[in-house]
Design a protein around this motif. Structure first.
Motif, short mmCIF file in Angstrom:
data_model
loop_
_atom_site.label_atom_id
_atom_site.label_comp_id
_atom_site.label_asym_id
_atom_site.label_seq_id
_atom_site.Cartn_x
_atom_site.Cartn_y
_atom_site.Cartn_z
N MET A 170 0.85 -1.19 0.00
CA MET A 170 0.00 0.00 0.00
C MET A 170 0.89 1.24 0.00
O MET A 170 1.94 1.26 0.65
CB MET A 170 -0.89 -0.01 1.23
CG MET A 170 -1.66 1.28 1.46
SD MET A 170 -3.00 1.05 2.64
CE MET A 170 -4.26 0.43 1.56
N TYR A 202 -0.49 -3.76 3.00
CA TYR A 202 -1.85 -3.45 2.51
C TYR A 202 -2.90 -3.62 3.59
O TYR A 202 -2.94 -4.63 4.29
CB TYR A 202 -2.17 -4.36 1.33
CG TYR A 202 -3.58 -4.16 0.78
CD1 TYR A 202 -3.95 -2.95 0.18
CD2 TYR A 202 -4.52 -5.17 0.89
CE1 TYR A 202 -5.23 -2.77 -0.31
CE2 TYR A 202 -5.80 -5.00 0.39
CZ TYR A 202 -6.15 -3.79 -0.21
OH TYR A 202 -7.42 -3.62 -0.69
N GLU A 203 -3.75 -2.61 3.74
CA GLU A 203 -4.93 -2.67 4.59
C GLU A 203 -6.08 -2.06 3.80
O GLU A 203 -6.10 -0.85 3.55
CB GLU A 203 -4.71 -1.89 5.90
CG GLU A 203 -3.66 -2.48 6.81
CD GLU A 203 -3.51 -1.69 8.11
OE1 GLU A 203 -4.48 -1.00 8.50
OE2 GLU A 203 -2.44 -1.76 8.72
N LYS A 204 -7.01 -2.87 3.39
CA LYS A 204 -8.09 -2.46 2.49
C LYS A 204 -8.84 -1.24 3.01
O LYS A 204 -9.20 -0.33 2.25
CB LYS A 204 -9.06 -3.62 2.26
CG LYS A 204 -10.15 -3.33 1.24
CD LYS A 204 -11.03 -4.55 1.02
CE LYS A 204 -12.11 -4.25 -0.01
NZ LYS A 204 -12.99 -5.44 -0.24
N ASN A 205 -9.10 -1.19 4.31
CA ASN A 205 -9.90 -0.11 4.87
C ASN A 205 -9.17 1.23 4.89
O ASN A 205 -9.77 2.26 5.19
CB ASN A 205 -10.35 -0.46 6.29
CG ASN A 205 -9.19 -0.61 7.25
OD1 ASN A 205 -8.15 -1.18 6.91
ND2 ASN A 205 -9.35 -0.09 8.47
N ARG A 206 -7.88 1.23 4.55
CA ARG A 206 -7.12 2.48 4.55
C ARG A 206 -7.17 3.20 3.19
O ARG A 206 -6.78 4.36 3.10
CB ARG A 206 -5.65 2.20 4.87
CG ARG A 206 -5.40 1.59 6.25
CD ARG A 206 -5.57 2.60 7.35
NE ARG A 206 -5.20 2.02 8.64
CZ ARG A 206 -5.41 2.65 9.80
NH1 ARG A 206 -5.95 3.85 9.82
NH2 ARG A 206 -5.08 2.06 10.94
N CYS A 208 -4.52 9.39 7.05
CA CYS A 208 -4.07 9.01 8.38
C CYS A 208 -2.83 9.82 8.75
O CYS A 208 -2.01 10.12 7.89
CB CYS A 208 -3.70 7.53 8.43
SG CYS A 208 -4.98 6.40 7.84
#
Length: 336
Positions: free
Chosen positions: A292, A306-310, A315
């Protein structure tokens, strides 16, 4: 005219009636007055809002005034409406684009500064970036406003084109190196962490070895973050063709290489200066299998697992060291 390219089908019948080379002159470039607003979204999370088109500057190396016509723009009300549409669709970042965006307002009696202030009030947009703006049109009031703005990023892209005053005169640019340096110093005085990208052209007609060396010394001494280096190529019907001293292709290549080396050093130094600092990052859609990534407000590329909700969220993060390839910083931790 470039503004008529979407209506090309309307002219096909006339083309059949032409003799000779089949060329149709629909509008002389100096007569182009229409402005076609557009706001596009690429494969990233940011949008590109065209606020201006055309140019009234006739630099000796450039054909844009002949190809794109005179400087013109939409109204501030129209641009605000476009930004509101982006916000309604979930867009978070807009890049303001145009041929000479600092000239905004010529056809509506407004100003670029007024546009900046109006867009800053649009709810839902978290970040604006100002694309390439002429140094003589980047006023102190714009710089001061960006420094305290809620939404305009501390990120500037300013064309220098040459660090030699003699070459700038040959180019018919509207500033000298002293003015350019003063703009960089002004930005850094109110936004020490601002990212500053600079356009350069190497190998133009008239750029002697002495003038190039002057440019190298000037650029090296600037507190900037990156160079966008272009190798000069001749364009028919430009005034530059009348200038003596032609730089051979091999020398152009060497000069480009030297400036790119300076750019790499400047970018590495800027990234290094940001390690350990807290910045907001807008995360983007990564390519399949890639980490990501996102960009801070001051245009530092950042990577993390990777974090899908980000995706498409902003942030605050603590910037870590360089990644394995050295083209981005890592995330030490997400603060909020």
């Amino acid at each position: 005219g470039a503004e008529q390219k979407l209506n090309i089908l309307d002219y096909l019948d006339d083309l059949h009636k032409q003799k000779g080379n089949g060329t149709i002159i629909t509008t002389q470039s100096q007569d182009i007055r229409t402005f076609s607003p557009s706001c596009s979204r690429g494969d990233r999370t940011r949008y590109f809002l065209k606020v201006q088109d055309g140019c009234d500057y006739y630099c000796t190396y450039c054909t844009i005034p002949f190809a794109r016509g005179r400087s013109r723009n939409g109204s501030i009300a129209e641009m605000v409406k476009q930004a509101e549409t982006v916000a309604a669709s979930g867009g978070k970042e807009i890049v303001l684009t145009g041929v000479n965006i600092g000239d905004f307002g010529k056809s509506t009696g407004e100003s670029f500064f007024d546009l900046v202030k109006a867009l800053d009030r649009v709810e839902g947009i978290e970040r604006y970036r100002i694309s390439s703006i002429e140094p003589n049109l980047l006023t102190d009031e714009i710089i001061n406003y960006v420094a305290t703005s809620r939404r305009f990023a501390p990120h500037f892209h300013i064309p220098l084109q040459s660090g030699s005053d003699e070459v700038l005169k040959l180019m018919h640019r509207r500033y000298d190196t002293a003015l350019f340096k003063s703009k960089i110093q002004k930005i850094k005085s109110v936004m020490p962490d601002a990212f500053i990208g600079v356009d350069l052209i190497v190998g133009v007609r008239g750029e002697t070895e002495q003038f190039f060396n002057e440019a190298v010394r000037f650029v090296y001494g600037l507190d900037i973050s990156q160079l966008h280096v272009f190798t000069y190529s001749e364009r028919p019907n430009t005034q530059a063709l009348k200038i003596d001293h032609v730089v051979n292709p091999q020398e152009k290549h060497e000069r480009c290489k030297k400036m790119l080396e300076i750019s790499e050093k400047k970018t590495h130094e800027f990234y290094s200066s940001q390690i350990g600092k807290t910045r907001p990052v807008l995360f983007e859609h990564p390519k399949k299998g890639a980490p990501m990534h996102g960009f801070t407000d001051n245009y530092i590329r950042v990577e993390m697992p990777y974090e899908k909700n980000r995706v498409n969220t902003t942030c605050k993060i603590l910037l870590g060291d360089f990644n394995e390839t050295g083209d981005a910083l890592t995330v030490t931790r997400i603060i909020e």
